[in-house]
Design a protein around this motif. Structure first.
Motif, PDB file in Angstrom:
ATOM      1  N   PRO A  13       6.026  36.012  14.008  1.00 20.23           N
ATOM      2  CA  PRO A  13       6.812  34.972  13.330  1.00 20.23           C
ATOM      3  C   PRO A  13       5.909  33.937  12.665  1.00 20.23           C
ATOM      4  CG  PRO A  13       6.884  34.704  15.728  1.00 20.23           C
ATOM      5  CD  PRO A  13       6.207  36.004  15.465  1.00 20.23           C
ATOM      6  N   PHE A  50      -2.650  31.113  11.246  1.00 26.12           N
ATOM      7  CA  PHE A  50      -2.493  30.263  12.420  1.00 26.12           C
ATOM      8  C   PHE A  50      -2.508  31.104  13.693  1.00 26.12           C
ATOM      9  CE2 PHE A  50      -0.821  27.746   8.962  1.00 26.12           C
ATOM     10  CZ  PHE A  50      -1.302  26.476   9.251  1.00 26.12           C
ATOM     11  N   MET A  58       2.903  30.942  16.453  1.00 26.39           N
ATOM     12  CA  MET A  58       4.091  30.973  15.588  1.00 26.39           C
ATOM     13  C   MET A  58       4.142  29.731  14.701  1.00 26.39           C
ATOM     14  SD  MET A  58       8.114  31.087  16.750  1.00 26.39           S
ATOM     15  CE  MET A  58       8.100  29.602  17.770  1.00 26.39           C
ATOM     16  N   PHE A  76       6.745  27.736  11.991  1.00 26.67           N
ATOM     17  CA  PHE A  76       8.186  27.722  11.714  1.00 26.67           C
ATOM     18  C   PHE A  76       8.602  26.357  11.187  1.00 26.67           C
ATOM     19  CE2 PHE A  76       9.688  25.478  15.646  1.00 26.67           C
ATOM     20  CZ  PHE A  76       8.495  25.448  16.333  1.00 26.67           C
ATOM     21  N   ALA A 122       3.482  26.642  17.017  1.00 28.78           N
ATOM     22  CA  ALA A 122       3.592  26.687  18.473  1.00 28.78           C
ATOM     23  C   ALA A 122       2.389  27.424  19.035  1.00 28.78           C
ATOM     24  CB  ALA A 122       4.882  27.385  18.901  1.00 28.78           C
ATOM     25  N   LYS A 123       1.732  26.782  19.986  1.00 31.54           N
ATOM     26  CA  LYS A 123       0.559  27.399  20.602  1.00 31.54           C
ATOM     27  C   LYS A 123       0.605  27.066  22.081  1.00 31.54           C
ATOM     28  CE  LYS A 123      -3.684  29.229  20.265  1.00 31.54           C
ATOM     29  NZ  LYS A 123      -3.785  29.507  21.702  1.00 31.54           N
ATOM     30  N   SER A 144       4.824  22.986  20.643  1.00 32.92           N
ATOM     31  CA  SER A 144       5.056  22.947  19.199  1.00 32.92           C
ATOM     32  C   SER A 144       4.642  21.599  18.638  1.00 32.92           C
ATOM     33  CB  SER A 144       6.538  23.196  18.894  1.00 32.92           C
ATOM     34  OG  SER A 144       6.915  24.490  19.316  1.00 32.92           O
ATOM     35  N   MET A 166      -7.479  32.853   7.388  1.00 33.61           N
ATOM     36  CA  MET A 166      -6.423  32.281   6.643  1.00 33.61           C
ATOM     37  C   MET A 166      -6.342  32.878   5.329  1.00 33.61           C
ATOM     38  SD  MET A 166      -5.571  29.237   5.765  1.00 33.61           S
ATOM     39  CE  MET A 166      -4.687  29.753   6.684  1.00 33.61           C
ATOM     40  N   LEU A 219      13.639  27.980  18.606  1.00 36.47           N
ATOM     41  CA  LEU A 219      12.392  28.743  18.463  1.00 36.47           C
ATOM     42  C   LEU A 219      11.307  28.119  19.341  1.00 36.47           C
ATOM     43  CD1 LEU A 219      12.433  29.293  14.600  1.00 36.47           C
ATOM     44  CD2 LEU A 219      12.638  31.078  16.347  1.00 36.47           C
ATOM     45  N   ALA A 220      11.229  26.797  19.315  1.00 37.30           N
ATOM     46  CA  ALA A 220      10.233  26.104  20.138  1.00 37.30           C
ATOM     47  C   ALA A 220      10.548  26.269  21.624  1.00 37.30           C
ATOM     48  CB  ALA A 220      10.186  24.623  19.755  1.00 37.30           C
ATOM     49  N   GLU A 232       9.600  29.691  22.832  1.00 37.49           N
ATOM     50  CA  GLU A 232       8.141  29.717  22.988  1.00 37.49           C
ATOM     51  C   GLU A 232       7.731  29.093  24.327  1.00 37.49           C
ATOM     52  OE1 GLU A 232       5.782  30.873  20.965  1.00 37.49           O
ATOM     53  OE2 GLU A 232       4.015  29.971  21.936  1.00 37.49           O
ATOM     54  N   VAL A 267       5.973  35.859  22.495  1.00 31.75           N
ATOM     55  CA  VAL A 267       6.658  35.710  21.210  1.00 31.75           C
ATOM     56  C   VAL A 267       8.010  35.043  21.482  1.00 31.75           C
ATOM     57  CG1 VAL A 267       7.714  38.024  21.289  1.00 31.75           C
ATOM     58  CG2 VAL A 267       7.417  36.868  19.079  1.00 31.75           C
TER      59      VAL A 267
END
Lengths: 465, 167
Positions: free
Chosen positions: A252, A270, A273, A275, A291-292, A296, B1, B108-109, B112, B135
C-alpha cells in the motif's frame, strides 16, 4: 488550437479559456453592460433561499447540428442551475414567446407574465471551419436589461463543456461568486455485492476502481480496471494528475495517476505504508501519512526535488492532512489527546494546536478553497456527521447525519460539499450501497450524484483551467 | 526512491495476481481458529500454511478503536510463537484490519497499529523480527458481513499468514 476573435456589433471584451483537452473556446462579451449592478441577485450566504425563477430557452440554430446542440446546451444549463438549488427553471411549456422569435429583442411582458425574473437566450451556428459558435445573453426581465452576453467557439463535440461554462457565467453574474459547473469529480467506483464483470477479486473484494466524471455525472470513465484496490483519489490543482493510494503488489503506497497518459507512478520509496495523500495548493508538493512500526506520521514531499520532510513526531495516529489554501497551515487528525481530534499546525510542523472540542471524534478535515472553513467527518453516539468549523475551531455546524457518511470535498467556490453515504449491510451482504451526495454549506439542497455503480471517496476538482 | 514508471493498468493485473498467496487464506475460519474443518487423512498432511490456521489459530481480535492485544487473545499468539519456533524457516505477514465504524484513513493507521502489536508480541516471545512483515487493510477487507456488533467484532482483527517457505 486557434484563438479567433469575432466581430461584435457593440463594445466587447475578449477573454480566452485555456483548453482542457485540445480545444479552445473564444469568449467575447456581447453588447454593453448598461447597468452598473444587476437588479436581480441571490445571496447564497443565506439559509434556505427561494430559488430564482429563470427561463432557459433553447438556443436557436439553423442547421440540424446547430439546432440539436442548442437544445442540448439549454438542457444542461437548466439542469445545472436547478441542481444548485438557487434557481428554478420554468417549464418551457409555459413559454409564450418562441425561442426563434427571441432573435430580436425579448418581449419582456411575455416573460413577466410567467413570472420569469431572468431569461437566458442563445444561438448556435456551425461556422465554415466546422467549429460550433455558441452565444448567449442573460436578461433581467423586470429591468429589461442585458446582464451578460458571451460567445464561444469550440469543436461541436465540446458543446457540453460550453454549457457548463455558460452556467458558471450565469451563476457568477447573479450570485456574485464563481460557479462550479465546469468541474469534474474523481472518486472510487465500487461494485455492488451481486455485480458481475470486472473487478471484485479476493484482493479487491469490492472491485474498487478510480473513476472520473463531470460534476453532473456525465462523461464518466474508469481510470483503473479493478485488479488492484485503490483508495482516496485527490486532484492536483492543474487537474492533470490525481494522487491516490493503491495496493499494487500488495504494497500500500501513494501513487500519482497522470490523466493524459494513463501512467501510474509510485510516490517515493518509503519503508512503510504511505496513505492519505493530498496535493499542496500549488500542486508542487504532496502531503500524506507514512506508517512505520505501527506509528503513522505526516510527511510532505516536494515533487520536483523529491525531498521529504517529516512534520509530526508523535506516537499517536497522525493522518488525513490538508493544506490551507495559502499553504501556510495544515489541518490533520490525531488521537494524541486520547481520541481522534482535529489539529492545526504550520507548514513546518510547529505550533500544533487542537481545534475540535465537541463531543465525539473528528476526522478527515479538509480546508475550504476560500480558507474560511474546515469541513470534517464527525463520529458521535454511533452516528456519522459531515460538518464545518472555522479554522480556530469555533462555529461548528453539522450539515448531514447518517449511519455512515464520510470524506467531504469542497466545490471550488467553497459553497457546496460532496461526500459519500454508505448504508447498513445485512448479514447476507446485501444492502450497504455507497453513493455520492452533495449538500450546500447552508445544510440545504442535499442531492444524490448519479454514478453507474456504487461510489465513495469523492474529490471535487478546481474549475477547469 | 526513484521508482519509475509503473506502467499501464493492464500490467498491474498480472503482477497482482501473482501475489495472491499473501492474502488471507483462512478467511472462513472463525475466531476459535478452525472449528468445523474436516481433518484430512494422515497420509496427506496439510500444507504448513493450512496447518497453522487449523492447529494454531491465525487471528486475534481487538476491542473498538483499540490495538492492545488483550489477555485472552495472547494465548493464540503464544501458540503462534511456539509453532514459529518449531518451523523456524517459516516467514509470516500479519494483516491488520478494522471495522467499518471509523474513517477510512484512520482505519488504515489503526490496522497498521494492530498488525504491529501482534508483531511486537511475537518478537517479545522470541521470534526474529525479520521473519514478520505487516500490512494494514484498514476497513477494506471485512471477513464478516453485516452492520452489527457481531460482524464488527470479527472484523477488528489481525491475521497471521504463512508466506514462506512452508506450503
Amino acid at each position: 488550437m486557434t484563438i479567433r476573435a469575432m466581430y461584435m456589433p457593440e463594445k466587447f471584451t475578449l477573454k480566452t479559456l485555456a483548453p482542457l483537452v485540445a480545444l479552445l473556446a473564444v469568449v467575447a462579451l456581447l453588447g454593453e453592460m448598461r447597468t452598473a449592478r444587476a437588479e436581480i441577485t441571490i445571496d447564497i450566504t443565506r439559509g434556505n433561499v427561494e430559488p430564482l425563477p429563470i427561463a432557459v430557452t433553447d438556443f436557436v440554430g439553423q442547421s440540424a447540428t446547430a439546432s440539436r446542440a442548442g437544445q442540448d446546451i439549454a438542457g444542461v444549463i437548466a439542469a445545472n442551475l436547478e441542481r444548485s438549488g438557487l434557481f428554478k427553471p420554468i417549464d418551457r411549456k409555459a413559454f409564450i414567446q418562441s425561442a426563434g422569435a427571441l432573435n430580436a429583442l425579448p418581449r419582456f411582458g411575455d416573460w413577466r407574465v410567467i413570472n420569469a425574473q431572468a431569461l437566458v437566450q442563445g444561438r448556435t451556428e456551425v461556422v465554415s471551419d466546422g467549429r460550433l459558435r455558441v452565444e448567449f445573453r442573460l436578461w433581467d426581465v423586470f429591468s429589461e436589461q442585458q446582464m451578460i452576453g458571451l460567445a464561444y467557439f469550440t469543436v461541436p463535440d465540446n458543446w457540453r463543456r460550453v454549457a457548463h461554462i455558460i452556467s458558471d457565467a450565469i451563476y457568477k453574474r447573479i450570485t456574485g461568486e464563481d460557479g462550479y459547473f465546469d468541474t469534474r469529480i474523481v472518486y472510487v467506483s465500487e461494485q455492488p455485492k451481486d455485480a458481475k464483470g470486472v473487478g471484485r477479486n479476493k484482493l479487491n473484494p469490492f472491485g474498487k476502481r478510480l473513476a472520473i466524471m463531470d460534476q453532473d455525472g456525465e462523461n464518466h470513465r474508469f481510470l483503473t480496471d479493478g485488479t488492484t484496490l485503490v483508495l482516496t483519489p485527490r486532484f492536483s490543482p492543474t487537474l492533470q494528475e490525481i494522487t491516490y493510494m493503491s495496493y499494487f503488489r500488495n504494497n500500500p503506497r501513494v501513487y500519482i495517476f497522470n490523466i493524459d497518459t494513463g501512467r501510474q507512478e509510485v510516490l517515493g520509496d518509503f519503508p512503510g505504508m504511505t496513505f492519505a495523500p493530498r496535493f499542496s495548493p500549488d500542486g508542487k508538493k504532496i502531503i500524506m501519512s507514512m506508517a512505520k512500526d505501527g506509528n503513522s506520521e505526516i510527511y510532505v514531499m516536494d515533487l520536483r526535488t523529491r525531498v521529504v520532510r517529516q512534520l509530526t513526531f508523535h506516537s499517536a495516529i497522525d493522518t488525513s492532512p490538508s493544506f490551507a489554501p495559502d499553504a501556510n497551515q495544515v489541518v490533520f487528525n490525531s488521537d494524541r489527546g486520547g481520541s481522534q481530534q482535529l489539529y492545526v499546525m504550520d507548514n513546518r510542523g510547529k505550533n500544533v494546536r487542537r481545534i475540535s472540542f465537541g463531543n465525539g471524534r473528528y476526522a478527515t478535515p479538509v480546508w475550504s478553497p476560500r480558507g474560511d472553513l474546515i469541513a470534517f467527518t464527525k463520529l458521535s453516539g454511533g452516528r456519522f456527521f459531515i460538518g464545518v468549523m472555522k479554522p480556530d475551531g469555533s462555529g461548528e455546524r453539522l450539515l448531514a447525519e447518517d449511519f455512515k457518511i464520510e470524506g467531504p470535498t469542497w466545490s471550488p467556490n467553497g459553497r457546496v460539499l460532496i461526500f459519500y453515504r454508505k448504508g447498513r449491510t445485512a448479514k447476507d451482504g446485501s444492502g450497504g450501497a455507497s453513493k455520492l451526495w452533495s449538500i450546500d454549506l447552508t445544510g440545504h439542497n442535499e442531492r444524490e450524484i448519479p454514478t453507474p455503480m456504487d461510489a465513495s471517496d469523492p474529490a471535487w476538482s478546481p474549475l477547469i483551467p | 526512491m526513484r521508482f519509475k514508471v509503473i506502467g499501464m493498468v493492464a500490467a498491474l493485473a498480472l503482477a497482482v495476481t501473482a501475489c495472491e498467496s499473501t492474502s488471507e487464506s483462512g478467511a472462513g475460519a472463525s475466531g476459535s481458529g478452525g472449528a468445523g474443518v474436516t481433518p484430512l487423512p494422515a497420509a496427506e498432511p496439510l500444507p504448513l500454511k493450512d496447518q497453522f490456521v487449523v492447529d494454531v489459530g491465525d487471528r486475534v481480535f481487538f476491542s473498538f478503536d483499540r490495538f492492545d492485544v488483550e489477555p485472552d487473545q495472547k494465548k493464540v499468539l503464544d501458540r503462534q510463537a511456539a509453532w514459529l519456533k518449531k518451523f523456524s524457516s517459516v516467514t509470516v505477514t500479519v494483516e491488520g484490519h478494522a471495522d467499518e465504524r471509523g474513517t477510512r484513513e484512520y482505519n488504515l493507521a489503526l490496522g497498521e497499529r494492530r498488525a504491529n502489536a501482534v508483531k511486537e508480541y511475537l518478537i517479545y516471545l522470541g521470534i526474529d523480527a525479520k521473519r514478520i512483515k505487516t500490512v494494514s487493510y484498514g476497513e477494506e477487507r471485512p471477513v464478516a458481513l453485516g452492520s452489527d456488533e457481531a460482524a464488527w467484532a470479527q472484523n477488528r482483527r489481525a491475521v497471521t499468514i504463512v508466506t514462506g517457505p512452508g506450503s
